[in-house]
Structure formats: C-alpha cells, structure tokens
Design a protein around this motif. Structure first.
Motif, PDB file in Angstrom:
ATOM      1  N   GLY A   1     -17.897  48.323 -80.534  1.00 53.66           N
ATOM      2  CA  GLY A   1     -17.826  47.229 -81.493  1.00 53.66           C
ATOM      3  C   GLY A   1     -17.044  46.013 -81.037  1.00 53.66           C
ATOM      4  N   GLU A   2     -16.438  46.056 -79.873  1.00 54.54           N
ATOM      5  CA  GLU A   2     -15.649  44.896 -79.437  1.00 54.54           C
ATOM      6  C   GLU A   2     -16.505  43.897 -78.658  1.00 54.54           C
ATOM      7  OE1 GLU A   2     -12.595  44.976 -76.493  1.00 54.54           O
ATOM      8  OE2 GLU A   2     -13.528  46.597 -75.365  1.00 54.54           O
ATOM      9  N   THR A   3     -15.995  42.698 -78.539  1.00 49.72           N
ATOM     10  CA  THR A   3     -16.626  41.698 -77.690  1.00 49.72           C
ATOM     11  C   THR A   3     -15.653  41.384 -76.565  1.00 49.72           C
ATOM     12  OG1 THR A   3     -17.716  40.794 -79.619  1.00 49.72           O
ATOM     13  CG2 THR A   3     -17.733  39.449 -77.644  1.00 49.72           C
ATOM     14  N   LEU A   4     -16.013  41.844 -75.391  1.00 51.96           N
ATOM     15  CA  LEU A   4     -15.134  41.693 -74.240  1.00 51.96           C
ATOM     16  C   LEU A   4     -15.631  40.551 -73.374  1.00 51.96           C
ATOM     17  CD1 LEU A   4     -12.853  42.967 -72.390  1.00 51.96           C
ATOM     18  CD2 LEU A   4     -14.712  44.195 -71.266  1.00 51.96           C
ATOM     19  N   GLY A   5     -14.729  39.656 -73.007  1.00 46.77           N
ATOM     20  CA  GLY A   5     -15.121  38.555 -72.141  1.00 46.77           C
ATOM     21  C   GLY A   5     -14.697  38.837 -70.710  1.00 46.77           C
ATOM     22  N   ILE A   6     -15.527  38.443 -69.752  1.00 50.72           N
ATOM     23  CA  ILE A   6     -15.116  38.510 -68.351  1.00 50.72           C
ATOM     24  C   ILE A   6     -15.156  37.088 -67.816  1.00 50.72           C
ATOM     25  CG2 ILE A   6     -15.604  39.421 -66.047  1.00 50.72           C
ATOM     26  CD1 ILE A   6     -16.954  41.803 -67.377  1.00 50.72           C
ATOM     27  N   MET A   7     -13.990  36.627 -67.344  1.00 49.22           N
ATOM     28  CA  MET A   7     -13.874  35.251 -66.877  1.00 49.22           C
ATOM     29  C   MET A   7     -13.591  35.216 -65.390  1.00 49.22           C
ATOM     30  SD  MET A   7     -12.149  32.835 -69.479  1.00 49.22           S
ATOM     31  CE  MET A   7     -13.318  31.779 -68.692  1.00 49.22           C
ATOM     32  N   GLY A   8     -13.872  34.091 -64.809  1.00 58.91           N
ATOM     33  CA  GLY A   8     -13.573  33.917 -63.394  1.00 58.91           C
ATOM     34  C   GLY A   8     -14.513  32.881 -62.822  1.00 58.91           C
ATOM     35  N   ARG A   9     -14.147  32.368 -61.638  1.00 61.93           N
ATOM     36  CA  ARG A   9     -14.983  31.343 -61.034  1.00 61.93           C
ATOM     37  C   ARG A   9     -16.268  31.956 -60.501  1.00 61.93           C
ATOM     38  NH1 ARG A   9     -11.361  29.518 -56.643  1.00 61.93           N
ATOM     39  NH2 ARG A   9     -10.911  31.726 -56.790  1.00 61.93           N
ATOM     40  N   ASN A  10     -17.131  31.108 -59.921  1.00 62.13           N
ATOM     41  CA  ASN A  10     -18.381  31.635 -59.364  1.00 62.13           C
ATOM     42  C   ASN A  10     -18.095  32.538 -58.177  1.00 62.13           C
ATOM     43  OD1 ASN A  10     -20.124  30.336 -61.127  1.00 62.13           O
ATOM     44  ND2 ASN A  10     -19.989  28.429 -59.964  1.00 62.13           N
TER      45      ASN A  10
ATOM     46  N   PHE B   1     -19.352  39.818 -72.309  1.00 65.79           N
ATOM     47  CA  PHE B   1     -19.786  38.437 -72.240  1.00 65.79           C
ATOM     48  C   PHE B   1     -19.181  37.776 -71.001  1.00 65.79           C
ATOM     49  CE2 PHE B   1     -19.101  34.054 -73.931  1.00 65.79           C
ATOM     50  CZ  PHE B   1     -20.423  33.721 -74.082  1.00 65.79           C
ATOM     51  N   VAL B   2     -20.036  37.339 -70.105  1.00 69.92           N
ATOM     52  CA  VAL B   2     -19.545  36.732 -68.879  1.00 69.92           C
ATOM     53  C   VAL B   2     -19.694  35.223 -68.943  1.00 69.92           C
ATOM     54  CG1 VAL B   2     -20.275  36.294 -66.498  1.00 69.92           C
ATOM     55  CG2 VAL B   2     -19.795  38.605 -67.235  1.00 69.92           C
ATOM     56  N   SER B   3     -18.642  34.518 -68.590  1.00 73.10           N
ATOM     57  CA  SER B   3     -18.738  33.065 -68.608  1.00 73.10           C
ATOM     58  C   SER B   3     -17.603  32.466 -67.789  1.00 73.10           C
ATOM     59  CB  SER B   3     -18.641  32.555 -70.041  1.00 73.10           C
ATOM     60  OG  SER B   3     -18.697  31.161 -70.067  1.00 73.10           O
ATOM     61  N   HIS B   4     -17.782  31.191 -67.376  1.00 73.44           N
ATOM     62  CA  HIS B   4     -16.634  30.509 -66.792  1.00 73.44           C
ATOM     63  C   HIS B   4     -16.171  29.397 -67.739  1.00 73.44           C
ATOM     64  CE1 HIS B   4     -20.256  28.610 -64.959  1.00 73.44           C
ATOM     65  NE2 HIS B   4     -19.659  27.541 -65.461  1.00 73.44           N
TER      66      HIS B   4
ATOM     67  N   VAL C   1     -10.183  39.695 -73.242  1.00 67.58           N
ATOM     68  CA  VAL C   1     -10.729  39.051 -72.050  1.00 67.58           C
ATOM     69  C   VAL C   1     -10.159  39.664 -70.768  1.00 67.58           C
ATOM     70  CG1 VAL C   1     -10.752  36.876 -70.739  1.00 67.58           C
ATOM     71  CG2 VAL C   1     -11.240  36.843 -73.170  1.00 67.58           C
ATOM     72  N   ILE C   2     -11.031  39.809 -69.778  1.00 68.69           N
ATOM     73  CA  ILE C   2     -10.598  40.225 -68.440  1.00 68.69           C
ATOM     74  C   ILE C   2     -10.783  39.036 -67.511  1.00 68.69           C
ATOM     75  CG2 ILE C   2     -11.300  41.608 -66.447  1.00 68.69           C
ATOM     76  CD1 ILE C   2     -11.911  43.889 -68.350  1.00 68.69           C
TER      77      ILE C   2
END
Lengths: 248, 287
Positions: A44-53, A194-197, A209-210
């Motif tokens: 049920g969570e929304t996990l974000g993964i952040m980082g550059r290209n 959810f992956v985004s920069h 967020v990771i």
C-alpha cells in the motif's frame, strides 16, 4: 500513511548487478549497475526512487519486475504477487498501429484477447489519440507515444506497479490528467514504486523515498526530507561544476 | 478412472517436468493457451504491418519466392543449360522449401534482439519472439505450398496416396525450423557476431542441399548417402521431391529419427530459455 504496520510485499537483499560490456571501458570490461542494494517495499505504500540518469533506477525496477536477475543477492516477492513495469511505450512496434500495440501490450501483461479488446475503447478515449489510434506508431509524436504508453499501462491491474518516469512527458493538460489517474491508483491502496529525477513530483506523490547514486543507496526515509537533501546536492554539484569551469 | 486431458494439462506436465529437471525455475507464469494466442496475434499483426508497407501488399508472399525461382531458373536452365527433366518443378520444390527454412531461421535468430524494447519492459517467455516470427513464416508458407500444389497439378503431376507422407515430412521440417530458430535466437542474443555467421551458414546450406542440382545424380552413391545422412535439409528437400514428383515415400526411419532429434532439441531449448530467461534479457539489453 504509516507503513510499519503493513507487510513487506517485496524486498531486495544485498542485490548487485553487473555485466560484461565486452569493451574494456569500465572495470576490466565489467559494468556495475547496482552494488549491494537492500530495501523493503511495504503493501500500500508509494515508494519513490530518485537519482540522476544512469545510476541504476530503471535496473532496480527491472529486478523487481523479474525482467532481470541479480548477479548476487536475492529479490524476494510475496508468493502469488506480481509486479509489472509501467513505462513509456511498452516497447512499441513502430510499424503497428496504436490499437495493435495496445492490444499486444495488454495481452503480454496477461489479458485474454477478449479482455484486451474491451480495453481498447477506454484506451482510445483516455489517450485522446482520436483517429491516430489506428495509424502506425512510427508516425506518432513523442507526446502521442507517451500518452499511448501511459494509458495502456494504466489499464493493467497488478499488485505492485512500477512506474518509470512516465509522468514527466506529454503536454501540461495530459500530464495533469496522468498525475490525477496515478493519484487515484495510490489512494485506492495500490502499491507503487515510482522512479523519477523530478524532486517536486516525487515529494508530492510518495510516502517514502530512496536516493540512489552510482548503484548504491545514499539515503532513504521520509519523502520530503530525502528529496530536499537530493535537491540540495544537485544544486551543490552545479555550483562545483560552475566553479571548476571558472578556474579553467 | 480415465485421464481426460484438460486445457493447460500439457503446460502443467511441462512445468512439473521442468521443475524436476531444473531446481529453482523462476519464470513468468503464462498459460499455454495464452502463449499460443500471443504467437498467433503477434504473427498476424506483423503480416498486416508488412503488407501495408508495400504497394503490392500480400502478393509479395508468393511473388518473392517465385522471383527467387525465376532467378535460379534463368541461371541454371537458360545460361548453364541444365538437362534435368522438368527442371522448373524440380527447382520450385527445392527452392520454396529452402526459402521457408532459411528465412524463418534467419529472422528468428534476430527476433529477441529486435524486440529489445519489449524484453526490457516485461518478463515473458523468450521463446515467444522466435515462435511468433516462425508462425509468420508458417502462414506465408501455407500460401506458397498451395501455389506449388496448383502448379504441380497444372503440369500433370497427380495427387496420389503418397501425398499423405507430406504430413510427417512437414512436421519434421517445422520442428527443424523451430529448433534452429531457438538456437539462433540464443546465440545472437549472447554474441551479435553470430548474425552474419548464420547468414553465411544459410548460403552454405543453399549450395549443399541440392536445390538446383540433384543429390541423386552425383555419380557416386556413397557421396549421395553421406550427404543425405549429414545434411537434414538435403534429406528433407529430397523427400519432398520423392513424394511430389516420383510418388515414392520417404525413408521413414530416417525421417522419424530426425523428428525425434529435432523434437528433443526443441524441448531442451525451451527449458534452457526458461531457465536463462533473465540472462537472455540482460544480454539482449546490454550487448
């Protein structure tokens, strides 16, 4: 939303992924994409993964979806649960029409031909492609492709939805509509990675967020805190780059 | 109690078999019926897309192989003056079946790499890609065979009971295409350099399978036998000619042996491609 009382849906246990490039450009021709990454994903969570290209975000999603297998470590998913990647243009076949591509995508995700056919009308409507829906995808603009990709993927129902940068393209009108649809999914209890920069988007949509850099986890935790730290580091990096340019 | 096979029972048997043979098989679960449906849908879509690309559309299905035959006929009959009776029929039977094999295998070989976009997005059985290409070839070949039969009837070759042998012959031919297509697809996914080698291999087969020369007219029976034994494609082409032109049944033990061999190879490749599905994906994405 508190996540601690939810059960773990999927976890990565010291996962590494490397491959031989065949060319000796990296470490003896071995390219390390992920290096001993461990994490848990809760129901049920929304996990974000952040980082550059190029830091390994997409690879992480591919490991979660079972598309790739880790070189070392383990990917554990709750028995009977399925994770699927929602990404731009599900590998479109350019010479086929948008309709055929959508049908194929739905079938590849496990829908029967009859089910997939019933999806087509709603896909045509949501994507706002009009008559272009029956034209070959090779004639589509980038925006049209992303609209078709997002809509097609939106129709599939999976336990864990892995979203790769899909909300960052298209015109403002469609982007808003896509974000709205995504939010509805999240509110409905869908587990999402959810992956985004784009820091603001991640902070808006995610609980946790990771931050990934060079194949390693730099930081993880509260969405706002981590995205702030990430944004600060990006600004810092830009300053250093500018200073170096001046010194040259 | 009577065992009644149900839909999916084949896949269940297969899954049990593969889990016995290989520990920790981890692959996306796809019912066998869904798999077959997908092969069919993918093949039909590709055919439709192909047809819309060309002005002559579906006519190319039969036109292309016929042009191949025309080129060979011009060279061997008109320029070199081959004295084989009914050379055009002889050539058609050989060439049209060879083109089926060569085109299917060559295209199947690059199918996983060509579907890189899909491979990176979704975990599906990797055999799906070569199979859909082979299915596409099968649909085309059906019309080519129809044309061939019409030409045979038109030139006075009768339909006889021997034609029943075409069924096992075509089945073995198909198994050979699938086995070679799977192997080719894996090789090209792992090392791209195999692609030109496969093309070269097809040219080698074209010259050694007796397409424009008669394998039975070599003058040395020992050589003929050796070639038929060593080159399965030469054996199959010869068997088509024996059935269609000379009303002679093929060497059944040899045919069954080939069928069993290629069948086993197909099973082995399916298991291997399931086992190493993620490895193939990584290779297709990164090589």
């Amino acid at each position: 939303m508190s996540v601690s009382n939810h059960q773990v849906m999927l976890s990565l246990d010291k996962v590494s992924l490397s491959y031989h490039t065949g060319r000796k450009t990296f470490d003896h021709g071995v390219h390390r994409v992920l290096d001993e990454v461990s994490m848990d994903l809760y129901e049920g969570e929304t996990l974000g993964i952040m980082g550059r290209n190029g830091v390994g975000k997409t690879t992480m999603l591919r490991l979660m979806a079972g598309i790739l297998a880790p070189t070392r470590g383990k990917v554990v998913i709750q028995p009977g649960k399925k994770a699927a990647l929602l990404s731009l243009g599900l590998g479109f076949k350019p010479e086929l029409s948008g309709r055929d591509n959508a049908l194929l995508a739905a079938m590849l995700q496990g829908s029967s031909l009859e089910q997939a056919t019933t999806f087509l009308d709603s896909i045509a409507e949501f994507s706002e492609l009009g008559e272009s829906f029956d034209a070959p995808v090779k004639n589509y603009s980038a925006g049209m492709r992303s609209r078709l990709g997002f809509t097609t993927a939106l129709m599939t129902h999976v336990d864990i939805l892995l979203v790769d940068e899909v909300l960052s393209v298209g015109d403002a009108h469609f982007r808003g509509k896509a974000q709205e649809a995504m939010k509805n999914r999240i509110m409905g209890g869908q587990t999402v990675v959810f992956v985004s920069h784009m820091a603001d988007q991640v902070a808006k949509l995610c609980n946790r967020v990771i931050w990934l850099d060079q194949g390693k986890i730099v930081d993880q935790g509260d969405a706002v805190e981590v995205t702030d730290a990430y944004s600060a580091s990006v600004v810092e990096e830009r300053k250093i780059a500018a200073a170096k340019k001046l010194l040259r | 109690m009577v065992f009644i096979p149900q839909a999916g029972s084949f896949t269940r048997v297969f899954d049990t078999l593969s889990s016995i043979l290989i520990i920790n098989v981890d692959y996306s679960l796809m019912p066998f019926s869904q798999y077959l449906r997908l092969i069919d849908v993918m093949a039909r879509m590709a055919l439709r897309a192909d047809a819309t690309k060309f002005f002559l559309g579906y006519i190319w299905w039969v036109l292309e192989p016929l042009l191949f035959v025309a080129v060979f006929y011009f060279v061997f009959s008109v320029i070199l003056g081959s004295r084989e009776p009914d050379f055009i029929i002889f050539l058609m039977v050989g060439k049209l079946t060879y083109v089926w094999f060569a085109k299917s295998v060559t295209q199947a070989s690059t199918s996983i790499v060509a579907s890189k976009g899909l491979v990176g997005q979704i975990d599906v059985p990797k055999t799906l890609f070569p199979m859909s290409v082979i299915q596409e070839g099968l649909y085309k070949q059906a019309s080519v065979f129809m044309l061939l039969f019409i030409v045979l009837l038109g030139t006075g070759y009768p339909i006889t009971a021997t034609w029943w042998y075409l069924i096992p012959l075509m089945l073995v031919n198909y198994l050979m295409i699938v086995a070679c297509g799977f192997i080719g697809a894996c090789l090209v996914s792992m090392v791209r350099d195999f692609q030109p080698l496969i093309t070269l291999g097809m040219i080698f087969l074209m010259f050694t399978s007796g397409i424009f020369w008669d394998i039975r007219e070599l003058g040395d029976p020992h050589k003929t036998e050796l070639l038929l034994a060593a080159n399965p494609l030469a054996f199959l082409l010869d068997a088509y000619r024996q059935i269609l032109m000379h009303e002679t049944p093929p060497d059944m033990p040899h045919l069954l042996m080939l069928g069993a061999g290629f069948g086993a190879l197909v099973c082995l490749m399916v298991l291997a491609m399931r086992r190493y599905s993620q490895f193939l994906a990584l290779k297709a994405l990164t090589a």
